[in-house]
Design a protein around this motif. Structure first.
Motif, PDB file in Angstrom:
ATOM      1  N   LYS A 207       8.250   3.268 -47.534  1.00  0.00           N
ATOM      2  CA  LYS A 207       9.085   3.865 -46.482  1.00  0.00           C
ATOM      3  C   LYS A 207      10.543   3.526 -46.762  1.00  0.00           C
ATOM      4  N   ILE A 209      13.781   4.132 -44.907  1.00  0.00           N
ATOM      5  CA  ILE A 209      14.273   4.600 -43.610  1.00  0.00           C
ATOM      6  C   ILE A 209      15.794   4.402 -43.560  1.00  0.00           C
ATOM      7  N   LYS A 222      18.640  12.588 -47.366  1.00  0.00           N
ATOM      8  CA  LYS A 222      17.264  13.031 -47.659  1.00  0.00           C
ATOM      9  C   LYS A 222      17.139  13.495 -49.111  1.00  0.00           C
ATOM     10  N   ASP A 228      12.488   8.766 -44.232  1.00  0.00           N
ATOM     11  CA  ASP A 228      12.664   8.942 -42.790  1.00  0.00           C
ATOM     12  C   ASP A 228      14.110   8.643 -42.416  1.00  0.00           C
ATOM     13  N   LEU A 247       6.832   3.222 -37.817  1.00  0.00           N
ATOM     14  CA  LEU A 247       6.840   3.802 -39.169  1.00  0.00           C
ATOM     15  C   LEU A 247       6.236   2.869 -40.212  1.00  0.00           C
TER      16      LEU A 247
END
Ligand SMILES: [Zn+2]
Length: 367
Positions: A207, A209, A222, A228, A247
């Motif tokens: 992940k 983030i 992104k 995320d 998450l």
């Protein structure tokens, strides 16, 4: 020589930079004179300009520089990676010149904290050779600087932010010790956050983030591997922590990289960590950045807080390698969103301050 060059000089914080001319001096042994091709505006240039940190004056700000070699002093033949150098080569170099012999350089491995440290874009330009910052036509590179020849396939805009933003992220990355499949929270979606996301993706993080309050930055990141993004503008801290916990399987992230320069993000970041997690503080590079936190939480949950300021010479080489290797995977060429000529330096600074772009480039000469 009798030749002169232009530079944008700051005489006082919170006042416009002034273009003035300085004479070029003879290139001494071990030195390199470069013609500046591109200099990007760093957050710390803005902090100095806005008077948020003590800065000597007069000063030529700017340290994220790419230059073309005009002249090499006696004894200069190769860059720090032993690649041969010649007039016309494009180079970048560390933000600092360090002595290599003092307590910090030799004994403690903290070259960026050298007792005899000089920093481009940070020292007075009052006396010759004057040209020691990036918002100028020329720069003299001194012998204690790590110089790196820029690979052919990298543009000036791609390479310029490497010697501060990217190399600093590399140092933070090493300090965080993130491993493949770990989860990371990156606080701040500016240039440092963008590089951090790309690095996390490249290293196989699970992940990735990114938080910010500017939607266009979150959209942009992104493209650099963020899995995320969270716009924290209208969220309470508890809501942000909950989102991070959700998450990450209910645990929190393995590491937080603070690259936003907001002291209030430090307590928040600590709350987002799993037990045994570590938080790397990099953005709050100005004094008065206080925060409060319950130390028992650090004890009970085995948390680590680590500050990282600037970087060691190896991090710049890693940064250049990283760009060279992944430039077809990540759109690094889009990080410079605006270009200004040197004489429009004040507009460029305003643009950087507005947060509208990502990195703003200043170019003294037409390329
Ligand atoms: Zn910087």
């Amino acid at each position: 020589m009798g030749k002169k060059g232009r530079a944008a000089v700051m005489h006082k914080a919170n006042t416009p930079l002034e273009i003035r001319e300085y004479p070029l001096i003879e290139v001494e042994r071990g030195h390199i004179l470069v013609k500046i091709k591109c200099c990007t505006i760093c957050g710390s240039d803005l902090h100095s300009w806005l008077g948020k940190r003590g800065t000597v004056t007069p000063i030529i700000l700017g340290h994220e520089i790419v230059g073309e070699i005009v002249e090499m002093g006696e004894g200069v033949t190769h860059d720090s990676g032993d690649r041969p150098l010649k007039v016309g080569d494009r180079i970048t170099w560390t933000i600092m010149d360090n002595c290599g012999k003092c307590y910090y350089c030799r004994e403690k491995g903290l070259t960026m904290k050298c007792i005899h440290l000089k920093k481009y874009g940070h020292d007075s330009c009052a006396s010759p050779p004057h040209f020691n910052g990036g918002f100028a036509e020329f720069c003299y590179i001194t012998p204690g600087t790590c110089v790196i020849k820029i690979p052919e396939n990298l543009s000036n805009e791609e390479a310029a932010p490497a010697n501060c933003a990217l190399a600093t992220v590399m140092a933070g990355w090493e300090a965080a010790g993130l491993r493949p499949f770990e989860n990371v929270l990156i606080q701040g979606g500016g240039a440092l956050g963008i590089y951090a996301a790309a690095l996390a993706r490249h290293n196989g993080c699970h992940k990735i983030i990114v938080t910010d309050i500017l939607e266009h930055r979150l959209e942009f990141v992104k493209g650099f591997g963020a899995t995320d993004t969270i716009n924290t503008k209208n969220l309470r801290d508890e809501e942000i922590v909950q989102a991070i916990v959700d998450l990450t399987g209910g645990f929190g992230v393995d590491a937080v990289l603070e690259v936003a320069g907001m002291p209030s993000l430090i307590p928040l970041g600590l709350k987002c960590l799993r037990k045994g997690g570590r938080l790397i503080v990099q953005g709050t590079a100005f004094s008065g950045a206080h925060f409060t936190y319950d130390a028992s939480d650090i004890v009970f949950r085995w948390l680590t807080i680590r500050g990282v300021h600037n970087y060691d010479t190896r991090h710049l080489q890693w940064g250049i390698n990283f760009l060279e290797q992944t430039r077809n995977i990540f759109p690094f060429h889009k990080i410079v969103t605006h270009n200004f000529p040197l004489h429009e330096i004040n507009q460029a600074m305003q643009m950087a301050h507005s947060g509208e772009g990502i990195r703003i480039a200043v170019k003294p000469q037409k390329s």
